[in-house]
Write a protein that holds these residues in place. Structure first.
Motif, PDB file in Angstrom:
ATOM      1  N   VAL A   1       0.833  -1.200   0.000  1.00  8.28           N
ATOM      2  CA  VAL A   1       0.000   0.000   0.000  1.00  8.28           C
ATOM      3  C   VAL A   1       0.867   1.248   0.000  1.00  8.28           C
ATOM      4  CG1 VAL A   1      -1.718   1.319   1.303  1.00  8.28           C
ATOM      5  CG2 VAL A   1      -1.910  -1.173   1.146  1.00  8.28           C
ATOM      6  N   LYS A   2       0.582   2.155  -0.940  1.00  6.28           N
ATOM      7  CA  LYS A   2       1.182   3.484  -0.952  1.00  6.28           C
ATOM      8  C   LYS A   2       0.065   4.520  -0.910  1.00  6.28           C
ATOM      9  CE  LYS A   2       5.358   2.413  -3.652  1.00  6.28           C
ATOM     10  NZ  LYS A   2       6.117   2.734  -4.890  1.00  6.28           N
ATOM     11  N   VAL A   3       0.250   5.518  -0.076  1.00  9.37           N
ATOM     12  CA  VAL A   3      -0.674   6.637  -0.016  1.00  9.37           C
ATOM     13  C   VAL A   3       0.122   7.906  -0.237  1.00  9.37           C
ATOM     14  CG1 VAL A   3      -2.292   7.943   1.410  1.00  9.37           C
ATOM     15  CG2 VAL A   3      -2.297   5.444   1.498  1.00  9.37           C
ATOM     16  N   ASN A   4      -0.272   8.655  -1.233  1.00  8.37           N
ATOM     17  CA  ASN A   4       0.432   9.893  -1.592  1.00  8.37           C
ATOM     18  C   ASN A   4       1.922   9.664  -1.809  1.00  8.37           C
ATOM     19  OD1 ASN A   4      -1.996  11.403  -1.423  1.00  8.37           O
ATOM     20  ND2 ASN A   4      -1.767  11.516   0.814  1.00  8.37           N
ATOM     21  N   GLY A   5       2.222   8.529  -2.426  1.00 11.24           N
ATOM     22  CA  GLY A   5       3.598   8.205  -2.766  1.00 11.24           C
ATOM     23  C   GLY A   5       4.417   7.618  -1.637  1.00 11.24           C
ATOM     24  N   ILE A   6       3.852   7.495  -0.432  1.00 13.29           N
ATOM     25  CA  ILE A   6       4.570   6.955   0.729  1.00 13.29           C
ATOM     26  C   ILE A   6       4.271   5.462   0.847  1.00 13.29           C
ATOM     27  CG2 ILE A   6       4.848   7.057   3.235  1.00 13.29           C
ATOM     28  CD1 ILE A   6       4.032  10.001   3.084  1.00 13.29           C
ATOM     29  N   ASN A   7       5.318   4.661   0.816  1.00 10.47           N
ATOM     30  CA  ASN A   7       5.168   3.208   0.935  1.00 10.47           C
ATOM     31  C   ASN A   7       4.919   2.859   2.392  1.00 10.47           C
ATOM     32  OD1 ASN A   7       5.462   0.394   1.029  1.00 10.47           O
ATOM     33  ND2 ASN A   7       6.948   0.397  -0.635  1.00 10.47           N
ATOM     34  N   LEU A   8       3.751   2.302   2.671  1.00  5.47           N
ATOM     35  CA  LEU A   8       3.357   1.985   4.043  1.00  5.47           C
ATOM     36  C   LEU A   8       3.605   0.525   4.405  1.00  5.47           C
ATOM     37  CD1 LEU A   8       0.066   4.050   4.146  1.00  5.47           C
ATOM     38  CD2 LEU A   8       2.304   4.674   5.083  1.00  5.47           C
ATOM     39  N   GLY A   9       3.998  -0.283   3.430  1.00  7.28           N
ATOM     40  CA  GLY A   9       4.373  -1.650   3.754  1.00  7.28           C
ATOM     41  C   GLY A   9       3.486  -2.687   3.104  1.00  7.28           C
ATOM     42  N   VAL A  10       3.767  -3.949   3.463  1.00  2.99           N
ATOM     43  CA  VAL A  10       3.085  -5.103   2.894  1.00  2.99           C
ATOM     44  C   VAL A  10       1.934  -5.522   3.799  1.00  2.99           C
ATOM     45  CG1 VAL A  10       3.338  -7.496   2.123  1.00  2.99           C
ATOM     46  CG2 VAL A  10       5.227  -5.875   1.800  1.00  2.99           C
ATOM     47  N   VAL A  11       0.789  -5.772   3.198  1.00  2.00           N
ATOM     48  CA  VAL A  11      -0.365  -6.308   3.931  1.00  2.00           C
ATOM     49  C   VAL A  11      -0.463  -7.795   3.593  1.00  2.00           C
ATOM     50  CG1 VAL A  11      -2.855  -6.173   4.282  1.00  2.00           C
ATOM     51  CG2 VAL A  11      -1.548  -4.097   3.756  1.00  2.00           C
ATOM     52  N   TRP A  12      -0.326  -8.653   4.618  1.00  2.00           N
ATOM     53  CA  TRP A  12      -0.348 -10.101   4.350  1.00  2.00           C
ATOM     54  C   TRP A  12      -1.151 -10.901   5.351  1.00  2.00           C
ATOM     55  CZ3 TRP A  12       1.961 -13.390   7.953  1.00  2.00           C
ATOM     56  CH2 TRP A  12       2.845 -12.796   8.874  1.00  2.00           C
ATOM     57  N   THR A  13      -1.621 -10.274   6.418  1.00  2.00           N
ATOM     58  CA  THR A  13      -2.437 -10.981   7.405  1.00  2.00           C
ATOM     59  C   THR A  13      -3.914 -10.678   7.161  1.00  2.00           C
ATOM     60  OG1 THR A  13      -2.130  -9.130   8.937  1.00  2.00           O
ATOM     61  CG2 THR A  13      -0.628 -11.001   9.152  1.00  2.00           C
ATOM     62  N   LYS A  14      -4.769 -11.305   7.965  1.00  2.00           N
ATOM     63  CA  LYS A  14      -6.203 -11.044   7.906  1.00  2.00           C
ATOM     64  C   LYS A  14      -6.662 -10.536   9.265  1.00  2.00           C
ATOM     65  CE  LYS A  14      -7.176 -14.557   4.391  1.00  2.00           C
ATOM     66  NZ  LYS A  14      -7.955 -15.774   4.052  1.00  2.00           N
ATOM     67  N   PRO A  15      -7.558  -9.537   9.270  1.00  2.00           N
ATOM     68  CA  PRO A  15      -8.034  -8.782   8.118  1.00  2.00           C
ATOM     69  C   PRO A  15      -6.905  -7.985   7.471  1.00  2.00           C
ATOM     70  CG  PRO A  15      -8.715  -7.719  10.147  1.00  2.00           C
ATOM     71  CD  PRO A  15      -8.107  -9.025  10.546  1.00  2.00           C
ATOM     72  N   ALA A  16      -7.078  -7.685   6.173  1.00  2.00           N
ATOM     73  CA  ALA A  16      -6.033  -7.008   5.401  1.00  2.00           C
ATOM     74  C   ALA A  16      -6.083  -5.517   5.699  1.00  2.00           C
ATOM     75  CB  ALA A  16      -6.237  -7.276   3.915  1.00  2.00           C
ATOM     76  N   GLN A  17      -5.405  -5.134   6.773  1.00  2.00           N
ATOM     77  CA  GLN A  17      -5.468  -3.754   7.256  1.00  2.00           C
ATOM     78  C   GLN A  17      -4.070  -3.197   7.433  1.00  2.00           C
ATOM     79  OE1 GLN A  17      -7.650  -4.317  10.915  1.00  2.00           O
ATOM     80  NE2 GLN A  17      -9.645  -4.087   9.906  1.00  2.00           N
TER      81      GLN A  17
END
Length: 964
Positions: A878-894
Motif C-alpha cells: 500500500v502506498k498513499v500519496n507516494g509513501i510506501n506503508l508496507g506489505v499487507v499479508w495478514t487477515k483482516p487485510a489492514q
C-alpha cells in the motif's frame, strides 16, 4: 558491567562466528537481557534472520545463476543457505488429494483437480555426486556467498551421510542361522547360511520370542553350498534346556571359511547358532549410507566428499564456507558394526557374544537377564551412533574451522537417542511441515520438540528448523497460509527457521523455474518474492525474541530408555497440565548435567525445574537409579511410579539386591514407609501443593479457537509468545505468572511495541485482556517494574474501528503485458481476476497495480486511520500519496495509513500479487511456444479450477478509537 556479565554478553554475540582450524564459538546461552531488545525486535539482528535450504537439482548450472540466487537471498533478508544437492525428486502421488481444514483439523480429501500431473526433464546436463564439476560449482558458491555476505553451509547428505564409499564402510546388519544336532559323535557339515535378521529395535520378551520361533521354523532339508558374503561374528553351541549362559560353547575357531563345522560334540542335544554381519547395501543417489556406528567409516566418507572439496578450496573459498550439514536420518536401520563387540564390552563390562542368542530372540535361562542383554545391545547402538557419527562429524567439522549442523533428533530415528545425538552437534536442528497429504497428522508434521528439549538441557541457544516442508502443494501458499504453522513451531521451541526450500533453477529467466518436488517454494522465481522481506521480518522478530534468555518450564520429564521415541511435538493434552510447560531429559543429561539447588533441579547453563517426573512403569538403569537417589537426597522433588525393575543386565547378585533395596527405599511398598518419591499424586497436584501456580492461563476462548504459548526469561525480563491457531477472531483474558512488572504488547507483524493499557494484578499474577485476529499472535513482555497493586482503568487494549469512508467507483488497473495482462485498463468496481472475460486476466499470475483517489476532511485526518482492503489475494503493498506503508499479508487485510494521509484528495496505490497456479493452468492448454511459463513441475492441468486473485474488497477507511 561486571567482567562476568561482559563475557557472557560477548559469548552470546559471537553466534555462528568461527576461526579457521579452531572450534567455532557460537550458540552460547545468556541469562542477561539484550539492552537493545526493542530496537532489535523492530529490525532483527543477523542471528535471528531466516535461512533457506538451497536445493540444487544435480544438473550443470551457471555461475550467473548461482550469483543471482545468493544476491536475491541477501537482498531479501535471508541470512544463510544450506546447499543440498538434491536432484528434482519424482513423487507426484500426493497430487491425488488435498488438505482441507475442518473443525480445527486438516483432513485429506481426494481430488481430480490435478489429474495427469507430470514432471519433465531439466534441459541441462546431469551431474554425478561429488564429481569434478560439482565440486567446482560448490567452491564457486562458497566464494560468492563469502563475497555477498550469505552464511554458506554444505550438506554431506541424508543423515548417516552417504557417498561413493566401498561397501565395507557402509551400513551393516547382523544375521543368524541355526541347526539342531545330536551330540556324542564328531560333527562335520556345512552350517546354514546366516539369513535371519535381528530386530532393529527393542521388543518385549513375548514379541521377540514369537519372532524367533517364526524364523527358526524356516529351517528345512538339505542346504545348497554357502553363498554368504559377509563377515563371521561367532558360532555358538547351546545345550538343550540351558539355564546358564556360561554353558554356551564358542565354536568360532572350529568353522572354516566355507562354513563347515568340525567339532567333537559332547552327548546331548545341541543348537548351533551362526552369527555374521554384512553390508545392507542401502544407499541413495549419493552412494551407500555410511556405517553410523563407525568413526572409521565416517572418516572415509568425509575424505571423498567434503574433505575433497576442502583440499581443493582456495583460502578465499574456504572463508565463504561456514559449516556442514547432516540431514534427517533416512538410512533405515543398522544392527552391527565391525568393532561392535569390543565397544559393547567397554561400555557394559561383559562379553556380548554368548548373549547373541538372546539378541536373536532365544530365551536363555532367566528371561530378565535376556531382556537386560537386549536392552544393553540397543543402548549400545544408540550410543555408538551418537559418538561415532554425530559427535565425530562435529570433530571433523570443527577441525576444519566449520560448524556442524544436523537434524540429529529425527525424524525416522527409531534406533537413536535423539537428545544425545543433539548434544554431539554444534547446531542441532528439528523440522516442521505445512499440512500436506504426505504428512497430514500434526505429530507427523511437527518434529522439533525433541531437539528443543535437547538444546535446552545441553545449553544451546538456537533451535533451528527445516521449515515449511511439504509434498504435494506447489506455488499455492501465501504468507498467511504459512503463519499458523510457523507460530505452532515457535510455541514448540523453534527459534530459527530454515525455509525448505529455495530451489536453484539453472536458468536465470525461466519462470517459475525448475524446482525440487517437495517443500514450500521460497525463491527468486515466486510471484511474491519482492514482498518476502515482510514475512522474513515476522519470522526474524519471533526468532529473535524466542532466542532471548532461557526457556521457562516447571517440570523435567526423565525419558529413561525411551530410545527412538521422545516427544516430537508438544503433547496434547498438555503435560504436566494446561498452563504448565516442560522439558524432556535423557539418561546422559540426567547423569552429567542435573543437580539440585534450593529445591530446584538445575542445569549448568541456568535452566531449572521445580519437579522431576519419572517415566511410567518402566525399568530403570542402575546409574539412573543412583542419580535419582542423590537428587532426592539433595532436596529435589521427584514424581512418578515405582520402576518395574532394573534396565540392562545387572552384575552380581549383591549388586542386584542393593539396587532392589534402593528402589524399596525410594518407593516403599509398606504403608508405613516414608516415601522419598511422590507416587500417589499427579505432577499437577504436586506443583499446586508446592504453591506453583500455572505459568499461563486464559478464559473466554470460542469453540472454534485454540491458543498456544511459550515463555522465556532473560534476567528480569519475561517474554511470552501467544498464538491463536485458527480463523476465528478471539477475545480472551490471559493470566501470566508475573507481577510487579508492566505488561507490554509487542506485535511481530508490524514491529510495533506499546504498553498494555488494560491489565490487573492478583495473587502474584497479571491478567491482560487480549484480542486476536485470524491466526493472530503477540508477544507480551514484562520488563519495567511497577507496584504489585497497580492496575489499569481501561477495558481493552485495542481500539474500536469505525468506518468513515468507503472507496468505491472506478479504479485504474495496470497489469504486466509481458505476462499477458493489459498494460492499463479502467474497471467500474473491484472483482476477482478469474471473473473477467479476458482469458489472459483470468489466467494472470504476478503483480498488478490499482490506482484510486479519494477525499477525506480535516477532522478525519486528525485521527489514527486504518485502510481495510477487504478480500485480497494474496499479498498487497500500500502506498498513499507516494509513501510506501508496507506489505499487507495478514487477515483482516489492514494497514495504518495515518502518517501518509492529508485533508482533501489522497492518491492510493495498491500493488497486489497473486500465485502462480492460474498462469500454469492457462499454459497447460497452450502450445509450448505460446506459453509464458517454463518449469519441470506440471501439477496443474487446463481444467484445474482457478485460484481467487486480485483485490476484491471492499476497501474502506476506518478510524481507530482508543478504549476508555
Amino acid at each position: 558491567m561486571s567482567p562476568k556479565k561482559y563475557l557472557a554478553v560477548i559469548a552470546a554475540v559471537l553466534i555462528f562466528n568461527h576461526t579457521s582450524a579452531q572450534k567455532p564459538v557460537f550458540n552460547a546461552t545468556s541469562t542477561y537481557p539484550d539492552a537493545a531488545m526493542q530496537s532489535h525486535f523492530k529490525t532483527p539482528p543477523s542471528n535471528a534472520r531466516p535461512w533457506v535450504f538451497w536445493m540444487w537439482l544435480r544438473v550443470n548450472t551457471s555461475e550467473e545463476a548461482i550469483t543471482k540466487d545468493l544476491e536475491e537471498m541477501h537482498a531479501k533478508g535471508i541470512e544463510g543457505a544450506i546447499l543440498y544437492e538434491s536432484g528434482t525428486g519424482s513423487e507426484l502421488s500426493s497430487t491425488k488429494a488435498t488438505m482441507v481444514l475442518k473443525n480445527k483439523k486438516y483432513v485429506v480429501v481426494p481430488t481430480q483437480d490435478f489429474k495427469g500431473a507430470y514432471m519433465t526433464e531439466l534441459p541441462t546436463q546431469h551431474l554425478q555426486p561429488w564429481d569434478n564439476r560439482v565440486r567446482e560449482l560448490f567452491r564457486f558458491a562458497a566464494k560468492e556467498a563469502g563475497r555477498i555476505g550469505i552464511k554458506f553451509v554444505l550438506s554431506v547428505g541424508l543423515a548417516g551421510t552417504s557417498g561413493p564409499i566401498p561397501a565395507e564402510f557402509g551400513q551393516k546388519r547382523m544375521l543368524w542361522s541355526e541347526k539342531n544336532i545330536e551330540g556324542g559323535a564328531p560333527i562335520n557339515e556345512v552350517l546354514p547360511e546366516p539369513s535371519e535378521t535381528i530386530s532393529a529395535t527393542y521388543l518385549s520378551p513375548a514379541v521377540i520370542g514369537e519372532d524367533y520361533r517364526k524364523k527358526a521354523a524356516r529351517e528345512a532339508g538339505a542346504l545348497p553350498p554357502p553363498k554368504f558374503i559377509g563377515h563371521e561374528i561367532a558360532v555358538l553351541a547351546i545345550p538343550d534346556g540351558i539355564s546358564d549362559v556360561s554353558k554356551i560353547i564358542n565354536l568360532s575357531d572350529k568353522m572354516d571359511s566355507d562354513g563347515r563345522l568340525r567339532w567333537d560334540a559332547p552327548a546331548g542335544k545341541w543348537k548351533i547358532m551362526r552369527f555374521a554381519y554384512q553390508p545392507t547395501m542401502k544407499g541413495d543417489v549419493w552412494g551407500l549410507f555410511t556405517d553410523g556406528m563407525s568413526a572409521e567409516a565416517l572418516d572415509t566418507t568425509w575424505s571423498i566428499t567434503i574433505g575433497m572439496v576442502l583440499k581443493e578450496m582456495t583460502p578465499e573459498e574456504k572463508k565463504g564456507l561456514t559449516g556442514i550439514e547432516d540431514d534427517s536420518w533416512e538410512s533405515g536401520e543398522t544392527t552391527w558394526t565391525k568393532l561392535f563387540a569390543d565397544e559393547f564390552k567397554q561400555q557394559h563390562n561383559y562379553d556380548l557374544v554368548k548373549w547373541l542368542p538372546a539378541i536373536a530372540g532365544m530365551t536363555i535361562g532367566d528371561t530378565t537377564q535376556c531382556a537386560g542383554a537386549r536392552r544393553d545391545y540397543y543402548r549400545t547402538i544408540a550410543d555408538l551412533i551418537a559418538k561415532n557419527h554425530y559427535g565425530h562429524l562435529r570433530e571433523l567439522a570443527n577441525k576444519n574451522g566449520l560448524i556442524s549442523y544436523s537434524e540429529a533428533s529425527g525424524p525416522n530415528s527409531v534406533q537413536l537417542d535423539g537428545m544425545q545425538n543433539s548434544r554431539g552437534v554444534d547446531m542441532a536442528m528439528g523440522e516442521f511441515w505445512v499440512p500436506s497429504v504426505h504428512r497430514p497428522a500434526p505429530d507427523k508434521r511437527f518434529l522439533l520438540r525433541n531437539t528443543a528439549s535437547a538444546n535446552h538441557i545441553y545449553g544451546k541457544k538456537i533451535t533451528a528448523c527445516e521449515a515449511f516442508t511439504s509434498v504435494g502443494p506447489h506455488w499455492e501458499e501465501s504468507f498467511f497460509d504459512l503463519k499458523n504453522t510457523a507460530d505452532q513451531a515457535f510455541c514448540d521451541g523453534a527459534n530459527l527457521d530454515v525455509f525448505h526450500n529455495f530451489s536453484h533453477s539453472p536458468s536465470t529467466t525461466a519462470k517459475p523455474g525448475f524446482v525440487y518436488f517437495a517443500g514450500t517454494h521460497y525463491s527468486r522465481n515466486v510471484t511474491w518474492w519482492e514482498q518476502t522481506p515482510a514475512f522474513n521480518a515476522y519470522i526474524g522478530r519471533c526468532s529473535y525474541m524466542l532466542q532471548q534468555g532461557l526457556f521457562v518450564a516447571d517440570a523435567l520429564y526423565f525419558q529413561g530408555d525411551d530410545i527412538g521415541h521422545g516427544e516430537p511435538m508438544k503433547t496434547e493434552p498438555a503435560i504436566p497440565a494446561p498452563g504448565y510447560d516442560h522439558d524432556n531429559c535423557n539418561l546422559d543429561a540426567l547423569l552429567t548435567r542435573v543437580s539440585v539447588k534450593n529445591g530446584r533441579f538445575v542445569l549448568p547453563d541456568g535452566m531449572s525445574y521445580k519437579i522431576l517426573i519419572m517415566p511410567d512403569h518402566s525399568k530403570i538403569a542402575p546409574e539412573a537409579l543412583n542419580k535419582i537417589a542423590t537428587l532426592v537426597g539433595a532436596g529435589g522433588t521427584v514424581v512418578g511410579p515405582r520402576p518395574d525393575g532394573i534396565a540392562g543386565l545387572t552384575g552380581n547378585t549383591d549388586q542386584k539386591a542393593r539396587l532392589v533395596r534402593l528402589i524399596d527405599k525410594l518407593w516403599p511398598t509398606e504403608k508405613n514407609g516414608t516415601p522419598h518419591v511422590i507416587a500417589d499424586k499427579t505432577p499437577a497436584e504436586v506443583l499446586l501443593s508446592l504453591h506453583v501456580s500455572p505459568d499461563f492461563e486464559y478464559s473466554g476462548l470460542s469453540k472454534d479457537g485454540d491458543i498456544d504459548w511459550i515463555h522465556r526469561k532473560a534476567g528480569n525480563v519475561d517474554i511470552y509468545f501467544i498464538a491463536s491457531r485458527w480463523e476465528a477472531k478471539e477475545k480472551i483474558n490471559c493470566t501470566f505468572r508475573v507481577s510487579g512488572k508492566e505488561p507490554e504488547i509487542w506485535d511481530a507483524v508490524t514491529g510495533e511495541t506499546r504498553p498494555a493499557t488494560a491489565f490487573s494484578q492478583k495473587n502474584g499474577c497479571t491478567t491482560v485482556p487480549l484480542e486476536f485476529d485470524p491466526r493472530g499472535s503477540v508477544f507480551i513482555v514484562f520488563r519495567k517494574p511497577i507496584s504489585k497493586t497497580a492496575k489499569s482503568h481501561t477495558r481493552s487494549n485495542y481500539p474500536t474501528l469505525t468506518t468513515i469512508a468507503k472507496i468505491i467507483g472506478k479504479w485504474e488497473l495496470h497489469f504486466d503485458p509481458k505476462w499477458g495482462g493489459p498494460a492499463k485498463m479502467e474497471i467500474d468496481s473491484l472483482m476477482d481476476w478469474t471473473k473477467f472475460a479476458d482469458f489472459n486476466i483470468q489466467h494472470y499470475s504476478g503483480t498488478a497495480v490499482y490506482y484510486k483517489s479519494f477525499n477525506l476532511d480535516k477532522a478525519a485526518t486528525n485521527k489514527k486511520l486504518i485502510l481495510d482492503l477487504g478480500e485480497v489475494h494474496e499479498e498487497a503493498v500500500v502506498k498513499v500519496n507516494g509513501i510506501n506503508l508496507g506489505v499487507v499479508w495478514t487477515k483482516p487485510a489492514q494497514i495504518d495509513i495515518s502518517r501518509a494521509i492529508h485533508p482533501g484528495e489522497n492518491k492510493l496505490e495498491i500493488t497486489v500479487v497473486n500465485l502462480w497456479p492460474n498462469r500454469l493452468i492457462g499454459d497447460e492448454g497452450l502450445p509450448a511456444d505460446k506459453r509464458f511459463t517454463l518449469t519441470n513441475m506440471h501439477k496443474f492441468n487446463k481444467d484445474t479450477p482457478l485460484y481467487p486473485s486480485g483485490l476484491i474488497g471492499p476497501v474502506k477507511v476506518q478510524s481507530a478509537n482508543p478504549q476508555k
